[in-house]
Design an enzyme around this catalytic site. Structure first.
Site, mmCIF file in Angstrom:
data_model
loop_
_atom_site.group_PDB
_atom_site.id
_atom_site.type_symbol
_atom_site.label_atom_id
_atom_site.label_comp_id
_atom_site.label_asym_id
_atom_site.label_seq_id
_atom_site.Cartn_x
_atom_site.Cartn_y
_atom_site.Cartn_z
ATOM 1 N N THR A 135 8.855 -8.203 -9.630
ATOM 2 C CA THR A 135 8.909 -6.748 -9.590
ATOM 3 C C THR A 135 10.309 -6.224 -9.911
ATOM 4 O OG1 THR A 135 8.771 -4.891 -8.041
ATOM 5 C CG2 THR A 135 9.266 -7.008 -7.088
ATOM 6 N N ASP A 136 10.366 -4.975 -10.374
ATOM 7 C CA ASP A 136 11.674 -4.334 -10.602
ATOM 8 C C ASP A 136 12.345 -3.958 -9.277
ATOM 9 O OD1 ASP A 136 9.987 -2.245 -9.860
ATOM 10 O OD2 ASP A 136 10.475 -0.948 -11.544
ATOM 11 N N GLU A 137 11.571 -4.012 -8.166
ATOM 12 C CA GLU A 137 12.145 -3.589 -6.880
ATOM 13 C C GLU A 137 13.255 -4.520 -6.410
ATOM 14 O OE1 GLU A 137 9.566 -2.197 -3.836
ATOM 15 O OE2 GLU A 137 8.210 -1.235 -5.254
ATOM 16 N N TYR A 160 9.574 -6.216 1.563
ATOM 17 C CA TYR A 160 8.798 -6.685 0.400
ATOM 18 C C TYR A 160 9.725 -7.116 -0.735
ATOM 19 C CZ TYR A 160 6.431 -6.265 -4.112
ATOM 20 O OH TYR A 160 5.997 -6.496 -5.396
ATOM 21 N N LYS A 164 10.419 -10.821 -2.478
ATOM 22 C CA LYS A 164 10.207 -11.109 -3.907
ATOM 23 C C LYS A 164 11.530 -11.606 -4.528
ATOM 24 C CE LYS A 164 7.008 -10.600 -6.149
ATOM 25 N NZ LYS A 164 5.823 -11.452 -6.452
ATOM 26 N N ASN A 190 2.611 -0.633 -11.645
ATOM 27 C CA ASN A 190 1.348 -0.718 -12.395
ATOM 28 C C ASN A 190 0.321 0.250 -11.817
ATOM 29 O OD1 ASN A 190 0.801 -4.114 -13.528
ATOM 30 N ND2 ASN A 190 2.740 -3.080 -13.270
ATOM 31 N N PRO A 294 11.025 4.760 5.193
ATOM 32 C CA PRO A 294 12.391 4.286 5.470
ATOM 33 C C PRO A 294 12.920 3.449 4.297
ATOM 34 C CG PRO A 294 10.887 3.716 7.270
ATOM 35 C CD PRO A 294 10.041 4.247 6.150
HETATM 36 P P1 NAD Z 1 -2.441 -7.222 -4.670
HETATM 37 O O1 NAD Z 1 -1.941 -7.012 -3.281
HETATM 38 O O2 NAD Z 1 -3.423 -6.281 -5.226
HETATM 39 O O3 NAD Z 1 -3.082 -8.684 -4.792
HETATM 40 C C1 NAD Z 1 -2.489 -9.814 -4.204
HETATM 41 C C2 NAD Z 1 -3.502 -10.951 -4.238
HETATM 42 O O4 NAD Z 1 -2.865 -12.118 -3.667
HETATM 43 C C3 NAD Z 1 -4.755 -10.676 -3.403
HETATM 44 O O5 NAD Z 1 -5.907 -11.073 -4.113
HETATM 45 C C4 NAD Z 1 -4.563 -11.552 -2.162
HETATM 46 O O6 NAD Z 1 -5.806 -11.987 -1.597
HETATM 47 C C5 NAD Z 1 -3.765 -12.711 -2.733
HETATM 48 N N1 NAD Z 1 -2.971 -13.405 -1.706
HETATM 49 C C6 NAD Z 1 -2.157 -12.834 -0.775
HETATM 50 N N2 NAD Z 1 -1.629 -13.800 0.005
HETATM 51 C C7 NAD Z 1 -2.099 -14.992 -0.454
HETATM 52 C C8 NAD Z 1 -1.906 -16.336 -0.076
HETATM 53 N N3 NAD Z 1 -1.098 -16.679 0.960
HETATM 54 N N4 NAD Z 1 -2.528 -17.314 -0.769
HETATM 55 C C9 NAD Z 1 -3.350 -16.991 -1.817
HETATM 56 N N5 NAD Z 1 -3.585 -15.729 -2.207
HETATM 57 C C10 NAD Z 1 -2.957 -14.738 -1.536
HETATM 58 O O7 NAD Z 1 -1.126 -7.315 -5.561
HETATM 59 P P2 NAD Z 1 -0.914 -6.862 -7.079
HETATM 60 O O8 NAD Z 1 -0.537 -5.442 -7.107
HETATM 61 O O9 NAD Z 1 -2.038 -7.368 -7.894
HETATM 62 O O10 NAD Z 1 0.408 -7.701 -7.422
HETATM 63 C C11 NAD Z 1 0.323 -9.021 -7.972
HETATM 64 C C12 NAD Z 1 1.726 -9.553 -8.200
HETATM 65 O O11 NAD Z 1 2.432 -8.681 -9.086
HETATM 66 C C13 NAD Z 1 2.585 -9.615 -6.930
HETATM 67 O O12 NAD Z 1 3.344 -10.792 -6.977
HETATM 68 C C14 NAD Z 1 3.479 -8.380 -7.012
HETATM 69 O O13 NAD Z 1 4.689 -8.602 -6.349
HETATM 70 C C15 NAD Z 1 3.660 -8.265 -8.510
HETATM 71 N N6 NAD Z 1 3.929 -6.907 -9.028
HETATM 72 C C16 NAD Z 1 3.099 -5.873 -8.698
HETATM 73 C C17 NAD Z 1 3.330 -4.617 -9.261
HETATM 74 C C18 NAD Z 1 2.435 -3.443 -8.958
HETATM 75 O O14 NAD Z 1 2.754 -2.320 -9.342
HETATM 76 N N7 NAD Z 1 1.306 -3.624 -8.291
HETATM 77 C C19 NAD Z 1 4.403 -4.427 -10.133
HETATM 78 C C20 NAD Z 1 5.246 -5.522 -10.418
HETATM 79 C C21 NAD Z 1 4.975 -6.760 -9.875
HETATM 80 O O1 DAU Z 2 7.895 -1.169 -8.838
HETATM 81 C C1 DAU Z 2 6.938 -2.173 -8.704
HETATM 82 C C2 DAU Z 2 6.281 -2.092 -7.345
HETATM 83 O O2 DAU Z 2 5.434 -0.946 -7.377
HETATM 84 C C3 DAU Z 2 5.488 -3.329 -6.977
HETATM 85 O O3 DAU Z 2 6.365 -4.424 -6.869
HETATM 86 C C4 DAU Z 2 4.729 -3.140 -5.653
HETATM 87 O O4 DAU Z 2 3.914 -4.263 -5.391
HETATM 88 C C5 DAU Z 2 3.851 -1.907 -5.800
HETATM 89 O O5 DAU Z 2 3.185 -1.650 -4.576
HETATM 90 C C6 DAU Z 2 4.694 -0.696 -6.203
HETATM 91 O O6 DAU Z 2 5.591 -0.323 -5.133
HETATM 92 P P1 DAU Z 2 5.832 1.216 -4.734
HETATM 93 O O7 DAU Z 2 6.321 1.258 -3.355
HETATM 94 O O8 DAU Z 2 6.630 1.899 -5.780
HETATM 95 O O9 DAU Z 2 4.298 1.752 -4.854
HETATM 96 P P2 DAU Z 2 3.446 2.742 -3.949
HETATM 97 O O10 DAU Z 2 2.183 3.010 -4.697
HETATM 98 O O11 DAU Z 2 3.340 2.288 -2.541
HETATM 99 O O12 DAU Z 2 4.326 4.066 -3.969
HETATM 100 C C7 DAU Z 2 4.695 4.691 -5.196
HETATM 101 C C8 DAU Z 2 5.598 5.856 -4.841
HETATM 102 O O13 DAU Z 2 4.818 6.874 -4.182
HETATM 103 C C9 DAU Z 2 6.725 5.523 -3.873
HETATM 104 O O14 DAU Z 2 7.879 6.267 -4.218
HETATM 105 C C10 DAU Z 2 6.199 5.957 -2.509
HETATM 106 C C11 DAU Z 2 5.304 7.128 -2.863
HETATM 107 N N1 DAU Z 2 4.121 7.333 -1.991
HETATM 108 C C12 DAU Z 2 3.299 6.282 -1.775
HETATM 109 C C13 DAU Z 2 2.150 6.427 -1.001
HETATM 110 C C14 DAU Z 2 1.243 5.247 -0.740
HETATM 111 C C15 DAU Z 2 3.846 8.592 -1.468
HETATM 112 O O15 DAU Z 2 4.600 9.562 -1.686
HETATM 113 N N2 DAU Z 2 2.716 8.738 -0.705
HETATM 114 C C16 DAU Z 2 1.859 7.711 -0.438
HETATM 115 O O16 DAU Z 2 0.861 7.898 0.304
#
Ligand code: NAD
Ligand code: DAU
Length: 354
Positions: A135-137, A160, A164, A190, A294
């Site tokens: 992730t970019d985080e 988190y 990562k 995403n 936070p």
């Molecule tokens: P998600 O939470 O939707 O899915 C995570 C999956 O991992 C689930 O199917 C869960 O059952 C499985 N899992 C969790 N713990 C496990 C374990 N101990 N063993 C086996 N499986 C396990 O997450 P996502 O949004 O699909 O993200 C996937 C990957 O991409 C993550 O590594 C996340 O850090 C990274 N990522 C996500 C985003 C985003 O915006 N969602 C952006 C950049 C990177």
């Molecule tokens: O940048 C990549 C990351 O993006 C991934 O690594 C993480 O897995 C993914 O969850 C996501 O993290 P964010 O914290 O950016 O995503 P989230 O959807 O939780 O929140 C997006 C933005 O919206 C963030 O600034 C917090 C805000 N937010 C989120 C929720 C859930 C709100 O204002 N209200 C809300 O209810």
């Protein structure tokens, strides 16, 4: 140069991006012969999302319910299915949950990644590639200007992102120390089909549809760089098939938007596509400012010129086309939404994957 793989292990393939990756990859001419999806099925994992793929793909798809922290099981899967590449998505992924309960994040994201790396290392003659999805985080937060590049120093701010970052460092170390063939990608936010409705976009779509409050943290001016999920999938595959071992790539959509703008756009799309709210009030009226997260990172923005230049990758969607597709998907998949939000879903898993 382009690598091909026979038996690809996808960890976390029942989660949001993993599901989209598996679905997308089965449509690619250069995909692997077989995909082995290893997922523990936490609350975020949903095998329902792949039922049709399971039927269509036949022997080309295998599902294994397992925890990536289970070393013996990882060894067994690598040997039984003659795994030659690993795409590692499995993680605890929600920042808010990591603030409340960091323990599972440390366990899965750090210890789980270590366990997989070690299993790959122990099968060095078999494993051609270990790709780590990150992730970019890990880079922390930006002010009003600037972009994250591959050289930006790590400065994670949430449990988190710290977990990562730690997993990224382990991947780097396994390449440098043991010459494990690794690649790594750091992607921005995403969105798209099959995302668990705790994340901003699906949460807002479903709440807007149901006329519930739309909780915006702080002043709503935190900026995220939004990428449609299949654009992330194509970037990962480019990196997996073409990037040098030990390299890292940033992936982003050049779609920076403040959260409040995102929520307003979602409201307008839901107004246009769904039945009106009682009294015909616009969904924007549901927006409610709530207490800030936070350590809330102010701005993320990705400089993705390296992947564009080296690997010829480009996103296919803009936020306008991607948001439209996403809202349309959620409005036509009520059953999926109901199942992932209901307790019955846990019972369903227990009967199907005991
Ligand atoms: P998600 O939470 O939707 O899915 C995570 C999956 O991992 C689930 O199917 C869960 O059952 C499985 N899992 C969790 N713990 C496990 C374990 N101990 N063993 C086996 N499986 C396990 O997450 P996502 O949004 O699909 O993200 C996937 C990957 O991409 C993550 O590594 C996340 O850090 C990274 N990522 C996500 C985003 C985003 O915006 N969602 C952006 C950049 C990177
Ligand atoms: O940048 C990549 C990351 O993006 C991934 O690594 C993480 O897995 C993914 O969850 C996501 O993290 P964010 O914290 O950016 O995503 P989230 O959807 O939780 O929140 C997006 C933005 O919206 C963030 O600034 C917090 C805000 N937010 C989120 C929720 C859930 C709100 O204002 N209200 C809300 O209810």
């Amino acid at each position: 140069m382009s690598r091909t793989f026979r038996n690809l292990m996808v960890t976390g393939g029942a989660g949001f991006i993993g599901v989209n990756f598996i679905r997308w990859l089965f449509d690619q001419p250069d995909g692997p012969a077989r995909i082995v999806n290893v997922d523990k099925l936490t609350y975020a994992g949903n095998p329902l999302s792949l039922l049709d793929v399971e039927k269509r793909a036949g022997d080309r798809y295998v599902f294994v319910k397992a925890d990536i922290c289970d070393a013996a099981k990882m060894k067994e899967v690598i040997e039984k299915y003659q795994i030659d590449a690993i795409a590692h998505f499995a993680a605890e992924s929600h920042v808010d949950r990591s603030i409340v309960r960091p323990d599972e994040f440390v366990r899965t994201n750090i210890f789980g990644t270590y366990t997989l790396l070690q299993a790959a290392r122990e099968h060095a003659s078999q494993i051609q590639l270990f790709h780590h999805v990150s992730t970019d985080e890990v880079f922390g937060t930006l002010g009003d200007t600037g972009f994250f590049t591959e050289d930006t120093p790590y400065a994670p701010n949430s449990p988190y992102s710290a977990s990562k970052a730690s997993s990224d460092h382990l991947v780097r170390a396994y390449h440098e120390t043991y010459r494990l063939p690794t690649t790594l990608s750091n992607c921005s936010n995403n969105y798209g089909p099959y995302q668990f409705p705790e994340k901003l976009i699906p949460l807002m779509i479903l709440n807007a549809l149901e006329g519930k409050p739309l909780p915006v943290y702080g002043d709503g001016m935190n900026v995220r760089d939004w990428l449609f999920v299949t654009d992330h999938c194509s970037a990962i595959w480019r990196v997996m098939t073409r990037a040098a071992f030990g390299s890292t790539y940033n992936v982003g959509g050049r779609n920076e938007l403040p959260n409040l703008r995102v929520v307003e756009k979602i409201c307008d799309l839901v107004d246009a596509k769904a039945p009106p709210l009682p009294g015909g009030k616009p969904r924007r009226s549901l927006i409610t400012f709530v207490k800030d997260r936070p350590g809330h990172d102010r701005r993320y923005a990705i400089d993705c010129s390296k992947i564009e230049r080296d690997l010829g990758w480009k996103p296919a969607e803009t936020w306008a086309t991607g948001f439209e597709r996403t809202v349309a998907w959620y409005l036509s998949h009520f059953e999926w939404c109901a199942q992932v939000r209901s307790g019955d879903y846990q019972k369903w898993i227990a009967t199907h994957y005991a």
